[in-house]
Design a protein around this motif. Structure first.
Motif: not given
Length: 525
Positions: A233-243
């Motif tokens: 559940a916490e991983k699903r709230r992670w943000h994508p790593l910006p370029r």
């Protein structure tokens, strides 16, 4: 009631995981936390790739990429049909099934998917929060249940990880058998100094980072002094790593697949393929045999879009970018996205132009509705050939010499600024695909236009810029190299792309293992 039962079952499962991790070496396990900066900077960090770095713990998309890019569509279809079975069996059995289907029969020396294709999809799946933990580690060690050949290029080249532990594939006669070694064998031959850089016990100074579901089976974690686990559940709230946060920019990548091949999206692709092939043939026939005035609205009706912008001082449409013809035609200089770049320019100008190319398949050359000329990389010979064509009409030049998919511009060759024309028209191009890439470095180039036309909604954006003098910049005389750099900079600003000094040779050395001088008969270019 069902919710309470599920919560109780989850609690019991997490307690079981903790007992397994604590039992081996009295490892201290902490839940839903991340190690502090002070601890990480002086310690060895053991990071589970699937559990502590990637936002999704599913490895199916990566094996599907290996099946489609390293093998063929039938191999990918077989893997998709086996997906229900993979979900029903244990994690280890499902993993071995995917390895067998994806790798069996692939040539070891020719396998470049792990370096040329997978890094793009891995980087897009990296969680910013997980990356921050990895970045702060004193010595970074990543462990994965996937074969090492799939993850090593991504981790070492793009995330600058020092040690990568993954499972080895078994081979026979230079070909992968589809069998994989046991997980414990990935590090059993290495001592503690090789792994952790220390002389004492393996757990001294090591910190583990992963997730509840995918990390508890890694035996290496039992040797860590502390282990930090995050929930799904916490991983699903992670943000994508910006370029912008990539340690190394992703400029080159290969492969045909332009989307993340999850089971649902892969199923949609296979359902689309028959219609896509027919649609691509119809689009190609329309492009080749009908006049631009007729083909353009028809292609727009079947999903091919194009937006055109002009920044010239004249408010006239691009087809009026006519110059007072004297002894030669106009040079249009554009960045290179696909083989169809000159066709789109020709269609927008509503007149035929001639395109230069270094490598184009015989099939594409034969079917092209506009004239193409091959360059030889002999500077004097190429200049003479281009000037001969320029005396007869307009010329489209792609000074990058090869295509680039990402928002970067490769180094521009200054040859276009050394021709008889005193000015050039820069044309900045953007191309978008949603299913298949219309370029390849190591595949059969003759299919490039077909793959582009197979996309449901491929589109182009063209920006016609002000004419640029080939002898001066802002009233100051300059060399052809300065003109080329100036045109590259103007295009970069118009597109929002970053200018680089990389060349065609750099691209092919990375993606195909050669310098781009591909045998035309063998590769179609």
């Amino acid at each position: 009631m069902n919710l309470k039962a599920f919560s109780k079952a989850s609690f019991l499962f997490y307690r079981y995981v903790l007992r397994r991790l604590r039992s081996a070496h009295a490892t201290q396990v902490k839940l839903c936390k991340r190690p502090s900066q002070e601890k990480l900077s002086s310690q060895v960090l053991v990071c589970d790739v699937e559990g502590g770095l990637l936002r999704s713990s599913s490895t199916f998309p990566y094996f599907m990429l290996v099946a489609l890019e390293g093998g063929e569509f039938l191999r990918g279809l077989l893997l998709l049909l086996l997906y229900p079975l993979i979900c029903l069996v244990s994690h280890e059995v499902g993993l071995r099934l995917m390895v067998m289907v994806a790798f069996c029969g692939l040539k070891k020396d020719g396998f470049r998917v792990g370096r040329a294709v997978l890094p793009k999809f891995f980087l897009e799946d990296v969680g910013l929060e997980g990356f921050e933990v990895l970045r702060r580690g004193g010595k970074r060690m990543c462990v994965s249940s996937m074969p090492r050949v799939m993850v090593e290029g991504f981790l070492k080249e793009y995330l600058e990880v020092e040690v990568v532990l993954g499972r080895e594939l078994k081979e026979l006669g230079g070909y992968y058998t589809g069998l994989m070694e046991k997980e414990s064998q990935a590090w059993e031959g290495m001592n503690s100094k090789e792994l952790f850089g220390g002389e004492g016990e393996m757990k001294a100074g090591a910190i583990g980072f992963g997730s509840y579901l995918s990390s508890h089976h890694h035996r290496l974690f039992s040797h860590c002094k502390e282990v930090y686990l995050v929930s799904e559940a916490e991983k699903r709230r992670w943000h994508p790593l910006p370029r912008s946060a990539y340690p190394k920019p992703l400029i080159f990548h290969d492969g045909r697949i332009a989307f993340r091949p999850t089971p649902i999206s892969t199923l949609c692709m296979f359902l689309w393929l028959p219609l896509g092939i027919l649609l691509a043939i119809f689009r190609a026939v329309t492009f080749i045999f009908l006049p631009f005035a007729i083909s353009t609205p028809i292609l727009a009706f079947v999903g091919m879009y194009c937006r055109i912008t002009t920044t010239t001082s004249s408010s006239s449409p691009p087809r009026e970018l006519e110059h007072s013809r004297k002894s030669h035609g106009q040079i249009y200089v554009c960045n290179h996205r696909t083989l169809l770049d000159p066709l789109y320019i020709s269609a927008m100008l509503k007149r035929h132009v001639t395109a230069t190319t270094y490598s184009i398949s015989r099939v594409s050359e034969f079917l092209s509705p506009i004239k193409t000329i091959r360059l030889t990389r002999n500077r004097e010979a190429d200049r003479a050939r281009m000037e001969s064509v320029l005396r007869e009409g307009d010329l489209v030049v792609c000074p990058e010499g090869t295509t680039c998919r990402e928002p970067y511009l490769l180094r521009f060759s200054p040859l276009f600024a050394e021709l008889i024309s005193q000015e050039v028209v820069p044309v900045a191009l953007k191309a978008h695909v949603d299913m298949f890439h219309g370029t390849t470095a190591s595949g059969f180039k003759g299919l490039d236009p077909l793959y582009f036309l197979m996309n449901p909604y491929p589109w182009y954006e063209l920006v016609f810029k002000e004419k640029v003098s080939t002898s001066s910049i802002n009233g100051r005389e300059c060399s052809s190299r300065e003109v080329a750099n100036y045109v590259q900079e103007k295009m970069g600003k118009a597109l929002g792309f970053e200018c680089t000094a990389l060349t065609r040779r750099d691209k092919y050395l990375m993606l195909a293992g050669n310098e781009g001088l591909i045998d035309r008969e063998a590769k179609g270019s």
